[in-house]
Design an enzyme around this catalytic site. Structure first.
Site, mmCIF file in Angstrom:
data_model
loop_
_atom_site.group_PDB
_atom_site.id
_atom_site.type_symbol
_atom_site.label_atom_id
_atom_site.label_comp_id
_atom_site.label_asym_id
_atom_site.label_seq_id
_atom_site.Cartn_x
_atom_site.Cartn_y
_atom_site.Cartn_z
ATOM 1 N N HIS A 1 -21.281 -52.692 62.482
ATOM 2 C CA HIS A 1 -20.427 -53.704 63.094
ATOM 3 C C HIS A 1 -20.744 -55.037 62.441
ATOM 4 O O HIS A 1 -21.916 -55.338 62.162
ATOM 5 C CB HIS A 1 -20.683 -53.833 64.595
ATOM 6 N N THR B 1 -23.189 -46.264 62.290
ATOM 7 C CA THR B 1 -22.040 -47.076 61.921
ATOM 8 C C THR B 1 -22.442 -48.537 61.814
ATOM 9 O O THR B 1 -23.554 -48.924 62.192
ATOM 10 C CB THR B 1 -20.869 -46.902 62.909
ATOM 11 N N CYS C 1 -20.836 -42.882 59.551
ATOM 12 C CA CYS C 1 -20.524 -41.824 60.522
ATOM 13 C C CYS C 1 -21.105 -40.475 60.122
ATOM 14 O O CYS C 1 -20.697 -39.432 60.655
ATOM 15 C CB CYS C 1 -19.009 -41.714 60.742
#
Length: 245
Positions: free
Chosen positions: A87, A85, A178
């Site tokens: 960020h 993922t 994901c």
């Protein structure tokens, strides 16, 4: 909700990923040994970073290290569950340090609770969202708007969720988010703009502040906790065995 069961809320501002990870681990240790006697929610925004969870497959990372570096993206392997993922700026990242012994000793229940918190928070923006069977996270109109990955020891959680608020969604092009083929990512800003002919009616700071407030309200209700805001220095003093500010 019982007044003696609090949710301590700390806004860390912008912080490098590894620095925030070490604070989470320290807070989890303090929650386990009792130095931290209440549940905690850390809010943070990270510089661009890709993290690989325990279920990650290298095939889901679509560029090499040089390609990531060219975009200013760090890469780290971590202990959380889940796959790959992102960020970065414009995300509301939340790290709940929750003692499930005070709630329910069931990680699947906890994941569903966190999803429910985000679904409730998004409803404050008029965004209808839901779960998708077999996939952890929160979705709206077939697009993923929030990712969740957690870890726990002695029933105390860390890691958490990333809610896309004003995120530059092109960052997700460096991966299969994901590990879900053909997934489309979205954000609060994108969903609101789609409803208003491409124009967002709120500034980025206002969206970020409203998203934080909505998540705190939903999490307090979802876990039957009374929210109390702390400054970053106060929580660091607690978890590092110093006199609390």
């Amino acid at each position: 909700m019982p007044a003696d069961r609090e949710l301590l809320v700390v806004d860390l501002g912008t912080m490098p990923y590894l620095e925030a990870l070490e604070l989470q681990r320290s807070a989890a240790r303090a929650r386990i040994d009792g130095r931290l006697d209440q549940d905690l929610l850390l809010f943070v925004e990270h510089p661009p970073v890709v993290t690989l969870g325990r279920s990650s497959n290298n095939a889901n990372l679509l560029v090499d290290n040089a390609g990531l570096a060219a975009r200013g993206i760090e890469l780290h392997e971590v202990e959380r569950g889940g796959n790959v993922t992102f960020h970065g700026p414009g995300q509301l990242v939340g790290y709940p340090i929750i003692d499930l012994k005070r709630h329910k000793q069931d990680l699947h229940w906890y994941l569903r609770q966190v999803e429910g918190v985000l679904i409730q928070a998004l409803s404050r923006f008029g965004i209808a969202s839901d779960r998708v069977p077999k996939f952890t996270g929160v979705w709206t109109s077939g697009r993923k708007i929030a990712s969740i990955g957690v870890h726990a020891r002695d029933w105390v959680t860390w890691h958490g969720f990333a809610l896309n608020v004003t995120t530059d969604l092109s960052y997700f092009d460096v991966m299969v988010p994901c590990g879900i083929p053909e997934v489309r990512m979205t954000s609060i800003e994108r969903e609101l703009a789609d409803r208003n002919d491409g124009t967002s009616l709120m500034t980025s700071p206002a969206l970020a502040a409203d998203a934080r407030a909505a998540v705190v309200s939903a999490m307090s209700k979802g876990f039957s906790l009374m929210p109390r805001t702390l400054e970053p220095g106060a929580i660091e003093a607690i978890v590092h065995d110093k006199s609390a500010a």
